[in-house]
Design an enzyme around this catalytic site. Structure first.
Site, PDB file in Angstrom:
ATOM      1  N   TYR A  50       5.464   5.796   2.520  1.00 46.54           N
ATOM      2  CA  TYR A  50       4.953   5.263   3.712  1.00 46.54           C
ATOM      3  C   TYR A  50       5.812   4.050   3.880  1.00 46.54           C
ATOM      4  O   TYR A  50       5.976   3.118   3.193  1.00 46.54           O
ATOM      5  CB  TYR A  50       3.506   4.933   3.392  1.00 46.54           C
ATOM      6  CG  TYR A  50       2.545   6.026   3.428  1.00 46.54           C
ATOM      7  CD1 TYR A  50       1.887   6.624   4.490  1.00 46.54           C
ATOM      8  CD2 TYR A  50       2.313   6.659   2.216  1.00 46.54           C
ATOM      9  CE1 TYR A  50       1.225   7.617   4.338  1.00 46.54           C
ATOM     10  CE2 TYR A  50       1.425   7.538   1.898  1.00 46.54           C
ATOM     11  CZ  TYR A  50       1.111   8.368   3.021  1.00 46.54           C
ATOM     12  OH  TYR A  50       0.019   9.474   2.982  1.00 46.54           O
TER      13      TYR A  50
ATOM     14  N   HIS B 208      -6.131  16.116  11.142  1.00 48.73           N
ATOM     15  CA  HIS B 208      -4.917  15.882  10.406  1.00 48.73           C
ATOM     16  C   HIS B 208      -5.288  16.328   9.088  1.00 48.73           C
ATOM     17  O   HIS B 208      -6.095  16.017   8.310  1.00 48.73           O
ATOM     18  CB  HIS B 208      -4.659  14.431  10.607  1.00 48.73           C
ATOM     19  CG  HIS B 208      -3.385  14.028   9.760  1.00 48.73           C
ATOM     20  ND1 HIS B 208      -2.432  14.555   9.518  1.00 48.73           N
ATOM     21  CD2 HIS B 208      -3.661  13.182   8.508  1.00 48.73           C
ATOM     22  CE1 HIS B 208      -1.312  13.851   8.958  1.00 48.73           C
ATOM     23  NE2 HIS B 208      -2.224  13.059   8.131  1.00 48.73           N
TER      24      HIS B 208
END
Length: 370
Positions: free
Chosen positions: A116, A302
């Site tokens: 990330y 998601h």
């Protein structure tokens, strides 16, 4: 004609012909066929068409079918995931609208499975209210499978421009303290998605003191092959207008919190996890600021590779309403917004349950959701 395949992939003519040719045209380069069928044909050889993702498979040969049957397509084949019943979005032309880009600058993607990456940006539009009307992903060519999702967070307005100097790995012990001020998601995009157009009466507000001045862009890089030396410059493009729309847009997140407490055992053909947005949660979130509730106009479902189906359940006064959104044929590589046919009001005191269905039959180790 209506054909189906058996387990050996042999084409067989369906005794119940449910496909009807509506139009056909042929010229020197193209053959075009338009056809129709019922959504539910009650034919075991046909797949029902729902609001879930449909994987359309196509194949062709340059010669017409002969008496001996179809010609083998060779490499002239492909597949595409679609939502055949998703209502068309009104895409107001953005060609003449001003825009700004939020993109990473030469990020070296680590040679590890999951990264990330966070970068702070300053919104260039200030001092006067505008509405963002469309957001497009800017995915670097060749990195379509590397960039898994992008989140945009609103940060504290008390920050200064020094936070713009560098990016850093998110959720890292050494990440800048300024990243911790960025908690509210204002936009989300996921792999396979295209540009998102807000409805004509809705826009993402920018330019006022209450609007985001600094934003944090979080990019999830998915690098399961541990490729070294990848340099990425992906991000988002935001189109905006000074013509103010009736309503401001926001994002409500519901589901399972990303933590080590959420794990999925191996070898499971189906494993269901539930994320609860409780009545106390929605009462606290909406009661003071939005006592009349919020209107939901689109949903982005998601999940990751083990995801097989997602259902967004809605309860009002303890009674379950129609599903807010669902996808019983979830495709990891096709995560598009679902535009609701009718806006749904979520009130303080309602409940939302996100139901996630997983399959880990091909895994021998525990799956830790991240």
């Amino acid at each position: 004609q209506d054909y189906f395949t058996d387990e050996n992939r042999v084409l067989k003519k369906d005794p119940q012909q449910d496909y009807h040719l509506d139009y056909a045209m042929e010229n020197s380069t193209h053959t075009i066929l338009a056809f129709s069928r019922e959504l539910h044909t009650c034919d075991p050889n046909d797949k029902s068409i729902t609001e879930s993702t449909v994987r359309v498979i196509w194949a062709y040969h340059h010669k017409d079918m002969g008496e001996a049957g179809q010609n083998y397509h060779g490499s002239n084949r492909g597949t595409k995931s679609l939502r055949l019943l998703n209502p068309e979005k009104e895409d107001v032309s953005s060609a003449s609208l001003p825009y700004f880009d939020l993109t990473n600058k030469d990020v070296l993607v680590p040679d590890k499975d999951t990264t990330y990456w966070c970068q702070m940006f300053k919104i260039p539009v200030q001092h006067e209210k505008h509405h963002v009307t469309k957001v497009e992903p800017l995915i670097q060519k060749g990195h379509e499978n590397l960039v898994h999702h992008i989140l945009l967070y609103q940060c504290s307005s008390t920050l200064n421009d020094s936070v713009l100097d560098y990016g850093h790995e998110c959720y890292h012990p050494n990440m800048p303290d300024s990243f911790l001020t960025c908690e509210t998601v204002i936009f989300a995009w996921a792999i396979g998605g295209e540009g998102f157009t807000y409805p004509p009466h809705v826009g993402l507000s920018i330019g006022t003191a209450a609007d985001p001045q600094f934003v944090l862009m979080e990019v999830h890089y998915d690098n399961p092959s541990y490729t070294e030396g990848l340099i990425d410059n992906s991000g988002l493009r935001l189109f905006y207008t000074p013509v103010i729309r009736k309503y401001d847009a926001g994002v409500i997140e519901a589901g399972l919190w990303v933590s080590l407490f959420h794990n999925i055992p191996p070898g499971m053909p189906e494993f269901v996890s539930e994320g609860h947005c409780t009545l106390e949660c929605l009462e606290e979130a909406l009661g003071a600021e939005r006592p009349a509730g919020i209107n939901v106009f689109a949903v982005l479902l998601h999940a990751h590779l083990a995801g097989r189906a997602i259902r967004m359940r809605h309860f009002h006064n303890g009674e379950e309403q129609k599903l807010l959104a669902y996808d019983d044929e979830f495709d990891f590589n096709f995560q598009e917004f679902q535009y609701l046919k009718e806006e749904r009001t979520i009130l303080p005191g309602d409940n939302l349950i996100t139901e996630c269905h997983y399959s880990t039959v091909d895994r021998i180790r525990m799956t830790w959701v991240r």
